[in-house]
Design a protein around this motif. Structure first.
Motif, PDB file in Angstrom:
ATOM      1  N   THR A 240      -1.226  -8.902 -24.983  1.00 29.89           N
ATOM      2  CA  THR A 240       0.215  -9.105 -24.932  1.00 29.89           C
ATOM      3  C   THR A 240       0.769  -8.296 -23.768  1.00 29.89           C
ATOM      4  OG1 THR A 240       0.676  -7.243 -26.415  1.00 29.89           O
ATOM      5  CG2 THR A 240       0.335  -9.410 -27.433  1.00 29.89           C
ATOM      6  N   ASN A 241       1.828  -8.829 -23.141  1.00 23.58           N
ATOM      7  CA  ASN A 241       2.358  -8.140 -21.971  1.00 23.58           C
ATOM      8  C   ASN A 241       3.809  -8.547 -21.751  1.00 23.58           C
ATOM      9  OD1 ASN A 241       2.358  -6.445 -19.771  1.00 23.58           O
ATOM     10  ND2 ASN A 241       0.643  -7.446 -18.727  1.00 23.58           N
ATOM     11  N   TYR A 242       4.504  -7.833 -20.879  1.00 25.59           N
ATOM     12  CA  TYR A 242       5.877  -8.184 -20.527  1.00 25.59           C
ATOM     13  C   TYR A 242       6.190  -7.614 -19.153  1.00 25.59           C
ATOM     14  CZ  TYR A 242       7.282  -3.347 -21.438  1.00 25.59           C
ATOM     15  OH  TYR A 242       7.391  -1.970 -21.384  1.00 25.59           O
ATOM     16  N   PHE A 243       7.196  -8.190 -18.521  1.00 22.90           N
ATOM     17  CA  PHE A 243       7.686  -7.706 -17.231  1.00 22.90           C
ATOM     18  C   PHE A 243       9.198  -7.818 -17.215  1.00 22.90           C
ATOM     19  CE2 PHE A 243       3.438  -9.238 -16.455  1.00 22.90           C
ATOM     20  CZ  PHE A 243       2.884  -8.280 -15.620  1.00 22.90           C
ATOM     21  N   GLY A 244       9.850  -6.949 -16.486  1.00 25.03           N
ATOM     22  CA  GLY A 244      11.292  -7.000 -16.288  1.00 25.03           C
ATOM     23  C   GLY A 244      11.600  -7.113 -14.818  1.00 25.03           C
ATOM     24  N   LYS A 245      12.212  -8.225 -14.408  1.00 19.82           N
ATOM     25  CA  LYS A 245      12.596  -8.473 -13.014  1.00 19.82           C
ATOM     26  C   LYS A 245      11.398  -8.388 -12.065  1.00 19.82           C
ATOM     27  CE  LYS A 245      16.696  -8.490 -14.779  1.00 19.82           C
ATOM     28  NZ  LYS A 245      16.262  -8.293 -16.168  1.00 19.82           N
ATOM     29  N   GLY A 246      10.205  -8.686 -12.588  1.00 18.74           N
ATOM     30  CA  GLY A 246       9.016  -8.650 -11.745  1.00 18.74           C
ATOM     31  C   GLY A 246       8.581  -7.242 -11.374  1.00 18.74           C
ATOM     32  N   ASN A 247       9.093  -6.266 -12.076  1.00 23.33           N
ATOM     33  CA  ASN A 247       8.793  -4.865 -11.756  1.00 23.33           C
ATOM     34  C   ASN A 247       7.366  -4.514 -12.185  1.00 23.33           C
ATOM     35  OD1 ASN A 247       8.687  -2.120 -11.413  1.00 23.33           O
ATOM     36  ND2 ASN A 247      10.572  -1.681 -12.540  1.00 23.33           N
ATOM     37  N   THR A 248       6.554  -4.059 -11.253  1.00 21.36           N
ATOM     38  CA  THR A 248       5.163  -3.688 -11.540  1.00 21.36           C
ATOM     39  C   THR A 248       4.895  -2.213 -11.230  1.00 21.36           C
ATOM     40  OG1 THR A 248       4.472  -4.345  -9.310  1.00 21.36           O
ATOM     41  CG2 THR A 248       4.378  -6.031 -11.028  1.00 21.36           C
TER      42      THR A 248
ATOM     43  N   ASP B 215      12.015 -12.074 -15.413  1.00 19.12           N
ATOM     44  CA  ASP B 215      11.732 -11.466 -16.712  1.00 19.12           C
ATOM     45  C   ASP B 215      10.590 -12.288 -17.328  1.00 19.12           C
ATOM     46  OD1 ASP B 215      13.672  -9.530 -16.547  1.00 19.12           O
ATOM     47  OD2 ASP B 215      15.168 -10.639 -17.735  1.00 19.12           O
ATOM     48  N   GLU B 216       9.705 -11.606 -18.084  1.00 18.87           N
ATOM     49  CA  GLU B 216       8.508 -12.321 -18.534  1.00 18.87           C
ATOM     50  C   GLU B 216       7.962 -11.737 -19.832  1.00 18.87           C
ATOM     51  OE1 GLU B 216       3.984 -13.176 -16.794  1.00 18.87           O
ATOM     52  OE2 GLU B 216       5.628 -12.700 -15.427  1.00 18.87           O
ATOM     53  N   VAL B 217       7.457 -12.649 -20.703  1.00 19.37           N
ATOM     54  CA  VAL B 217       6.774 -12.264 -21.934  1.00 19.37           C
ATOM     55  C   VAL B 217       5.478 -13.073 -22.001  1.00 19.37           C
ATOM     56  CG1 VAL B 217       6.901 -12.108 -24.451  1.00 19.37           C
ATOM     57  CG2 VAL B 217       9.000 -11.897 -23.063  1.00 19.37           C
ATOM     58  N   ASP B 218       4.344 -12.395 -22.278  1.00 22.27           N
ATOM     59  CA  ASP B 218       3.037 -13.049 -22.168  1.00 22.27           C
ATOM     60  C   ASP B 218       2.175 -12.948 -23.415  1.00 22.27           C
ATOM     61  OD1 ASP B 218       3.611 -13.566 -19.497  1.00 22.27           O
ATOM     62  OD2 ASP B 218       2.550 -11.796 -18.771  1.00 22.27           O
ATOM     63  N   TRP B 219       1.365 -14.018 -23.621  1.00 22.78           N
ATOM     64  CA  TRP B 219       0.134 -14.001 -24.412  1.00 22.78           C
ATOM     65  C   TRP B 219      -0.970 -14.449 -23.452  1.00 22.78           C
ATOM     66  CZ3 TRP B 219      -0.104 -12.684 -29.597  1.00 22.78           C
ATOM     67  CH2 TRP B 219       1.057 -12.774 -30.371  1.00 22.78           C
ATOM     68  N   GLU B 220      -2.089 -13.724 -23.420  1.00 19.13           N
ATOM     69  CA  GLU B 220      -3.199 -14.139 -22.547  1.00 19.13           C
ATOM     70  C   GLU B 220      -4.542 -13.885 -23.242  1.00 19.13           C
ATOM     71  OE1 GLU B 220      -1.923 -13.580 -17.976  1.00 19.13           O
ATOM     72  OE2 GLU B 220      -1.733 -11.749 -19.184  1.00 19.13           O
ATOM     73  N   TRP B 221      -5.418 -14.891 -23.142  1.00 18.50           N
ATOM     74  CA  TRP B 221      -6.747 -14.809 -23.733  1.00 18.50           C
ATOM     75  C   TRP B 221      -7.799 -14.984 -22.647  1.00 18.50           C
ATOM     76  CZ3 TRP B 221      -2.588 -17.360 -25.560  1.00 18.50           C
ATOM     77  CH2 TRP B 221      -2.151 -17.071 -26.863  1.00 18.50           C
ATOM     78  N   ILE B 222      -8.826 -14.168 -22.700  1.00 17.13           N
ATOM     79  CA  ILE B 222      -9.925 -14.238 -21.738  1.00 17.13           C
ATOM     80  C   ILE B 222     -11.083 -15.008 -22.368  1.00 17.13           C
ATOM     81  CG2 ILE B 222     -11.479 -12.894 -20.282  1.00 17.13           C
ATOM     82  CD1 ILE B 222      -8.440 -12.623 -19.680  1.00 17.13           C
ATOM     83  N   GLY B 223     -11.579 -16.026 -21.672  1.00 17.94           N
ATOM     84  CA  GLY B 223     -12.596 -16.912 -22.234  1.00 17.94           C
ATOM     85  C   GLY B 223     -13.876 -16.225 -22.651  1.00 17.94           C
ATOM     86  N   GLY B 224     -14.200 -15.100 -22.026  1.00 20.04           N
ATOM     87  CA  GLY B 224     -15.417 -14.382 -22.378  1.00 20.04           C
ATOM     88  C   GLY B 224     -15.231 -13.405 -23.524  1.00 20.04           C
ATOM     89  N   ASN B 225     -14.006 -13.359 -24.076  1.00 21.35           N
ATOM     90  CA  ASN B 225     -13.697 -12.434 -25.165  1.00 21.35           C
ATOM     91  C   ASN B 225     -13.136 -13.227 -26.335  1.00 21.35           C
ATOM     92  OD1 ASN B 225     -12.607 -10.528 -26.934  1.00 21.35           O
ATOM     93  ND2 ASN B 225     -11.939  -9.160 -25.291  1.00 21.35           N
TER      94      ASN B 225
END
Length: 420
Positions: free
Chosen positions: A138-146, A122-132
């Motif tokens: 923001t993102n999330y995953f459940g049991k690695g399901n893609t 299970d996963e909850v994300d914040w991610e920033w791109i250096g060129g932006n």
């Protein structure tokens, strides 16, 4: 208001992000019944200010690279290719809040991130791109399901690379909510995540890190998502974390998966172990850098220390100056002695040379002639002719008529050479 994109773009970003997220686990409870229990936070609140304290090994695990500390907090820096400093907490929370005061890294292809991750992915994300420098993902995953591609969303943020912002996740069994500086930007309800199947709901630890999504060795899709290929010649690239606050909604010391369903209802909350020894504001013995220790002292204590250190330095300087002056005087005295020795030796050498010259001269002129001190200059004439003067003990010079006058005596007489 979040940044709208086409469905295809969301799908592309989400697909690429799967490989970017810090998704790894040493034991997945959905595949094994022998996974160890997760250590719980054990208290309601944990706070650490990295301008005042350092991470300790008890609370934080450096999974890659190392963290340094500056005036603004903990620095996660990419200096050369292969650097990817990342840490994660040794404790887990079972719902709760995570606040991170963070300034993201500049640089094309550089990714700064905050991640909540569970053992069953299970996963909850914040991610920033250096060129932006205008948006955060923001993102999330459940049991690695893609299998679905509607999770990622981009939201505007004011100058994330130039200043600190408070990025918060409020996590309950009913919903996930993301905040920037206290303002809600996104809400994910349990039912909206594939009927709850993809909703993050198992104990998570907290991970902070920076990595080069634009590394030339990565897949083209990853590089494109990260904003382009990273130029390591422009390094260093630094993400700085000023402060972290974590609350745990549960009150246990351990969390155990009761079955392989990955449902929050299967999690057992235990209190059979000693709570983890925390650092930061929750510890009386927080690890600190020397500068952090100094900054934390009362002003009066600083004045006392400065006075003591200044006094010691003054004493040391005085002793050093005294020793230098004494040594200089001693050196000057030794120099005078050595100079006197040199002059004496030089005089002796000159005298020796004079004696040797005289001896050589006397030897070249034949037998030596003794000159009577009474005869004076008259005796010298015999020396010129190679004659010797007999001893005349106390005899006066004869009258002037016996010699040839050379000098006139001022008293009326004349001295001459004695003639035989």
């Amino acid at each position: 208001m979040y940044f709208s994109t086409t469905a295809a773009t969301f799908a592309l970003f989400s697909l690429f992000t799967v490989s970017l997220a810090q998704t790894f686990t040493s034991c997945n409870p959905m595949n094994s019944t022998t996974c160890p229990a997760d250590t719980a936070l054990g208290v309601a609140n944990y706070t650490i200010d990295f301008t005042q304290s350092m991470m300790t090994d008890t609370v934080w695990n450096a999974t890659a690279g190392s963290v340094t500390y500056g005036d603004d907090g903990a620095d996660f820096t990419i200096n050369v290719r292969g650097d990817a400093p990342t840490v994660q907490t040794n404790f887990y929370i079972f719902f709760g809040q995570v606040e991170v005061w963070l300034k993201t890294a500049k640089g094309q292809g550089i990714v700064s991130s905050i991640v909540l991750e569970s053992d069953d992915l299970d996963e909850v994300d914040w991610e920033w791109i250096g060129g932006n420098d205008s948006y955060v993902q923001t993102n999330y995953f459940g049991k690695g399901n893609t299998t679905s591609f509607d999770r990622a969303a981009w939201y505007p943020v004011d100058d994330p690379q130039g200043g600190f912002h408070n990025y918060t996740v409020d996590w309950t069994a009913e919903k996930l909510e993301w905040f920037i500086d206290g303002q809600s930007i996104r809400v994910l309800n349990y039912s909206d995540a594939n009927g709850g199947k993809n909703f993050p709901q198992t104990p998570c630890n907290v991970r902070l890190g920076i990595w080069a999504g634009g590394d030339p060795a990565n897949a083209n899709g990853t590089i494109e998502w990260a904003g382009g290929e990273t130029n390591y010649n422009d390094s260093p690239y630094t993400m700085t974390v000023k402060k972290v606050r974590v609350t745990d909604a549960s009150r246990g010391t351990e969390y155990v998966y009761g079955d392989e369903t990955g449902s929050y209802t299967s999690i057992k909350v235990l209190n059979d172990t000693t709570p983890i020894k925390l650092d930061g504001e929750d510890s009386t013995s927080a690890a600190k850098t020397i500068k952090q220790k100094w900054n934390g002292l009362p002003q009066t204590t600083k004045y006392i220390i400065i006075g003591v250190v200044g006094g010691v330095l003054l004493i040391v300087a005085s002793v050093f100056a005294f020793c230098c002056i004494r040594q200089r005087r001693a050196g000057k005295h030794e120099r005078l002695i050595e100079d006197a020795k040199y002059e004496k030796n030089a005089a002796e050498v000159l005298a020796y040379r004079a004696d040797m010259t005289k001896m050589r001269f006397d030897k070249s002129k034949g037998p030596s002639v003794h000159v009577s001190p009474i005869i004076g200059n008259g005796g010298a004439a015999f020396q010129n002719y190679g004659q010797t003067q007999p001893m005349m003990g106390g005899m006066r010079s004869p009258a002037p008529q016996y010699g040839h006058g050379h000098n006139v005596n001022p008293f009326g007489g004349a001295r001459g050479y004695q003639k035989f």
